[in-house]
Write an enzyme that holds these catalytic residues in place. Structure first.
Site, PDB file in Angstrom:
ATOM      1  N   GLY B  28      31.461   5.548 -12.123  1.00  0.00           N
ATOM      2  CA  GLY B  28      30.521   5.698 -10.936  1.00  0.00           C
ATOM      3  C   GLY B  28      31.575   6.410  -9.825  1.00  0.00           C
ATOM      4  N   ARG B  29      30.959   7.347  -8.919  1.00  0.00           N
ATOM      5  CA  ARG B  29      31.502   7.952  -7.837  1.00  0.00           C
ATOM      6  C   ARG B  29      30.607   8.286  -6.800  1.00  0.00           C
ATOM      7  NH1 ARG B  29      33.726   8.566  -4.023  1.00  0.00           N
ATOM      8  NH2 ARG B  29      34.695  10.406  -3.120  1.00  0.00           N
ATOM      9  N   GLY B  30      30.630   7.877  -5.664  1.00  0.00           N
ATOM     10  CA  GLY B  30      29.546   8.182  -4.526  1.00  0.00           C
ATOM     11  C   GLY B  30      30.137   7.773  -3.273  1.00  0.00           C
ATOM     12  N   THR B  31      29.231   7.954  -2.396  1.00  0.00           N
ATOM     13  CA  THR B  31      29.490   7.885  -0.850  1.00  0.00           C
ATOM     14  C   THR B  31      30.108   6.450  -0.708  1.00  0.00           C
ATOM     15  OG1 THR B  31      27.320   7.200  -0.446  1.00  0.00           O
ATOM     16  CG2 THR B  31      28.066   9.508  -0.044  1.00  0.00           C
ATOM     17  N   TYR B  32      29.745   5.322  -1.630  1.00  0.00           N
ATOM     18  CA  TYR B  32      30.211   4.116  -1.567  1.00  0.00           C
ATOM     19  C   TYR B  32      31.597   3.959  -1.808  1.00  0.00           C
ATOM     20  CZ  TYR B  32      29.195   4.379  -6.447  1.00  0.00           C
ATOM     21  OH  TYR B  32      28.843   4.949  -7.777  1.00  0.00           O
ATOM     22  N   GLY B  33      31.989   4.842  -3.087  1.00  0.00           N
ATOM     23  CA  GLY B  33      33.413   4.703  -3.364  1.00  0.00           C
ATOM     24  C   GLY B  33      33.532   5.020  -4.943  1.00  0.00           C
ATOM     25  N   VAL B  35      33.586   3.457  -9.028  1.00  0.00           N
ATOM     26  CA  VAL B  35      33.399   2.317  -9.954  1.00  0.00           C
ATOM     27  C   VAL B  35      34.168   2.512 -11.145  1.00  0.00           C
ATOM     28  CG1 VAL B  35      31.772   0.733 -10.918  1.00  0.00           C
ATOM     29  CG2 VAL B  35      31.033   1.673  -8.735  1.00  0.00           C
ATOM     30  N   LYS B  52      34.732  -2.253  -8.148  1.00  0.00           N
ATOM     31  CA  LYS B  52      34.363  -1.217  -7.014  1.00  0.00           C
ATOM     32  C   LYS B  52      35.348  -0.831  -6.058  1.00  0.00           C
ATOM     33  CE  LYS B  52      30.526  -0.639  -3.788  1.00  0.00           C
ATOM     34  NZ  LYS B  52      29.078  -1.159  -3.602  1.00  0.00           N
ATOM     35  N   ASP B 151      17.666  -0.074   0.455  1.00  0.00           N
ATOM     36  CA  ASP B 151      18.138   1.268  -0.492  1.00  0.00           C
ATOM     37  C   ASP B 151      17.686   1.079  -1.859  1.00  0.00           C
ATOM     38  OD1 ASP B 151      18.926   3.638  -0.755  1.00  0.00           O
ATOM     39  OD2 ASP B 151      21.033   3.212  -1.046  1.00  0.00           O
TER      40      ASP B 151
END
Lengths: 267, 466
Positions: B28-33, B35, B52, B151
């Site tokens: 996983g890749r996103g604004t949160y970082g 995973v 994460k 969210d």
């Protein structure tokens, strides 16, 4: 969690035993007397209070920051991190946890400088020596020492709830609230659950204002001995304050305080 | 800070890279970082974990909230924080969770693909009901502890794969969650816009200043509808994701197109909403006189007299004060009717959904693209390689097929999904309105899920994004 103290990390990990606390402080108590140690903790609680008020933080944030500082030194010697660095770090972290919004680094440092210069010149003759990088580094160590337990339950909410039930007049609540603030200068926030601290402060406020609360306390299903124990801690603080002049004594206390060795050197 | 003490601390500290193997296992890749799927290096247990790495360095406000809350929360349907790693050298924060193989974004995507190909997916009859029940249970727990999620969207609802917690829902991504029993600041002041548009309650779109439990419930209603139909019920073309203005004309238009325009008697306090004036200026209620949730769901073959529809209607109630609570929703007759909800949402049946793909580290870097492809292909089974080859030879699209190869395993569904996503986009959007930005699904712009497509696909005119 926010609704259930009994399942919280605060309850499970951060209600300490007074014997345990003495044990942990032993290295510092070889250098300082218990009273001197307490005076140093009072000083840095005052520092956090001043810093918080200057930054216009709510009392809840200030109380959490103070608890962070006390938790750190419940597990570490004063020698490990200079409390003058840990205090603003605690404020910085608490403001994020309590969702006040992040205080900008430059504002935090400049406020520290102003507060040290204008309010605590009797303790420090030199400028506030730390910068943002120090705070950020220190924050990780603080977080680590607290095992990432960041939610702190404070006595303010139970205080207000109990007072509603008791039918408290404004002045009793006001005084009890101030006693809760003062209690942050003792170890009670490390030793007792917040609702007991709230009850002790209500009891003290009732006594001062001669409000009869015997019946109400009798009907509470709570251990009055523990409430009395908390009262003793707080009364000891007031006793100490009677004869203690921080302005006169703090400089020599800070001198005596165990300090970190920040440069590699001969040991 | 004392040097000796620091050194002692640094030596004692467990390091994430020493304890866990996760290299090349980004899921996983996103604004949160980022995973990663991770395993213990010492094989003291063989369990899979999700690691994460929080975006940015140091302790941001959202990282701080996430740690503070997760440290306290414990419920079978809420993701469980196992451990926090603080990497002092690079100031990175790592969170360790149990690994969840599936999530509703992928599950729904799989069903859409099947639907577009007129295929059926074999799953437990009560799966949607079990999913909804567990989502409600997790949210009931959060709400009873004064925590709002804020969210909720399919990508944040995880489902455990094979293992001891098989088929169990885990609500995740609490980065935006906050306590709401005594806000020190009006909630809206902190993050101007947080809930993904499609799942955002109408009161938020009309400028509500405070988040409420009801806002989470609306999002659950949207997710329920999407589970029932495989379509995002309030699908709307996306403008700029980061806007500080909560009012969103197109999203409101979409909601009214499905639900109809709210009658005065249905939502008395709508007049008090900050953006009510703008609403009155921009919208004519007559334009929506033929719209209703009954009609919308009926088009998707969900009958209005069914218990599922009746509960959906209670979740998707426009007036937040009339919207059902999670406790009450859990007592709804829908859950008492056969098939009953099960702890394992797959009800011990087979799990038809593919496992998560691994993502490469530099999605955007064209030079590393080839290298990465070779590396990934080395790890493919012959079956996967064959499937990939088939796609490359023109499995369905106008672009040179090699540009669209999905990296990782489970290649077999790829062609179908691409066909499907293409047809879907052209159906829903006017072609000349499309730009890369507008096509983004708010749920996967931030989610690694989307990288399956985006890492090989930068072209603006080819719409594979949903």
């Amino acid at each position: 969690m926010a609704g259930n103290f009994w399942q919280s990390a605060h309850y499970q990990q951060w209600l300490l035993d007074s014997q345990d606390l003495i044990q942990e402080r032993r290295p510092d108590l070889e250098v300082l007397s218990e009273e001197e140690y307490q005076k140093i903790m009072i000083f840095f609680s005052n520092f956090i209070q001043q810093l918080g008020e200057t930054l216009k933080l709510r009392q809840q944030v200030i109380a959490t920051a103070t608890t962070f500082l006390k938790r750190f030194y419940a597990r570490n010697s004063l020698r490990c991190i200079d409390p003058l660095l840990l205090a603003p770090t605690s404020v910085f972290l608490a403001s994020k946890v309590e969702e006040f919004g992040v205080i900008s680094n430059s504002r935090l440092i400049s406020t520290c400088q102003t507060v040290v210069k204008n309010k605590f010149s009797y303790a420090y003759t030199t400028e506030f020596p730390y910068r943002t990088t120090h705070i950020l580094e220190c924050e990780f160590y603080l977080l680590e020492s607290m095992d990432c337990c960041l939610i702190v339950y404070q006595p303010y909410r139970p205080l207000v709830q109990y007072m509603q039930d008791l039918g408290g007049e404004g002045e009793v609540l006001q005084l009890a609230w101030r006693i809760v603030n003062d209690s942050l200068r003792t170890d009670v926030c490390l030793l007792f659950p917040p609702y007991e601290i709230a009850l002790a402060c209500i009891h003290m406020a009732c006594v001062v204002h001669q409000k009869d609360c015997k019946q109400w306390f009798a009907e509470l299903n709570t251990d009055l001995d523990r409430i009395m124990e908390i009262t003793r801690y707080i009364l000891n603080l007031y006793e100490l304050w009677k004869t203690y002049d921080e302005r006169k004594e703090i400089q020599s206390l800070l001198q005596k305080m165990p300090k970190p060795q920040t440069q590699p050197g001969p040991r | 800070m004392d040097l000796e003490w620091k050194e002692k601390r640094n030596n004692e500290r467990a390091k994430v890279e020493e304890l866990f193997g996760y290299e090349g296992c980004k899921v996983g890749r996103g604004t949160y970082g980022h995973v990663y799927k991770a395993k213990r290096k010492d094989s003291s247990d063989t369990k899979e974990y999700a690691l994460k790495q929080i975006e940015g360095s140091g302790l941001s406000m959202s990282a701080c909230r996430e740690i503070a809350l997760l440290r306290e929360l414990k419920h079978p349907n809420v993701i469980n924080l196992q451990r926090v790693f603080l990497s002092h050298a690079d100031r990175k924060v790592w969170l360790l969770f149990d690994y969840a193989e599936h999530d509703l974004w992928h599950i729904i995507k799989f069903h859409r693909a099947a639907k577009a190909n007129k295929k059926t997916v074999q799953v437990a009859k009560g799966m949607v009901k079990s999913l909804l029940y567990q989502i409600l249970d997790g949210i009931r727990y959060l709400h009873s502890n004064w925590v709002l999620h804020r969210d909720l969207k399919p990508a944040n609802i995880l489902v455990m794969g094979e293992g001891t917690e098989r088929g169990r829902v885990k609500i995740a991504d609490m980065g935006f969650a906050r306590l709401f029993n005594s806000p020190l600041k009006p909630l809206a002041d902190l993050d101007p816009v947080v809930v993904t548009f499609w799942y955002r309650a109408p009161e938020l779109l009309l400028g509500a200043r405070h988040y409420t439990k009801a806002i989470d419930i609306w999002a659950i209603g949207c997710i329920f509808a999407e589970l029932l139909t495989s379509e995002p019920i309030f699908h709307c073309r996306q403008e700029d994701i980061k806007t500080s203005n909560p009012y969103h004309h197109d999203q409101l238009d979409r909601i009214f197109n499905v639900m109809g325009f709210p009658q005065e008697k249905d939502w008395v306090d709508i007049k008090k909403m900050p953006e009510h004036g703008t609403l009155m200026k921009d919208f004519k209620k007559n334009n929506y006189s033929n719209c209703s949730l009954v009609k919308y769901m009926d088009r998707h073959k969900i009958k209005p007299e069914g218990k599922a529809f009746m509960l959906l209607q209670k979740l998707l109630t426009m007036d937040p004060t009339k919207r059902i609570t999670s406790e009450l929703a859990m007592q709804d007759p829908y859950f008492l009717e056969d098939p009953l909800p099960t702890q394992d949402v797959f009800a011990a049946g087979p799990i038809p959904y593919p496992k998560r793909d691994f993502l490469s580290d530099e999605e955007q870097d064209d030079k590393s693209e080839n290298k990465k492809k070779v590396f990934m292909e080395q790890n493919w089974t012959s079956q996967q390689r064959a499937a990939a080859a088939k796609v490359r030879m023109g499995g369905g699209g106008q672009e040179p097929a090699s540009k669209r190869v999905r990296l990782g395993h489970h290649q077999s569904n790829m062609a179908n999904q691409q066909n499907f996503s293409h047809s879907h986009m052209t159906q829903r959007n006017h072609p000349n309105q499309l730009s890369g930005r507008q096509q983004q699904h708010p749920g996967h712009v931030q989610q690694g899920a989307m990288m399956n497509y985006t890492n090989t696909q930068q072209s603006n005119n080819f719409n594979q994004r949903y």
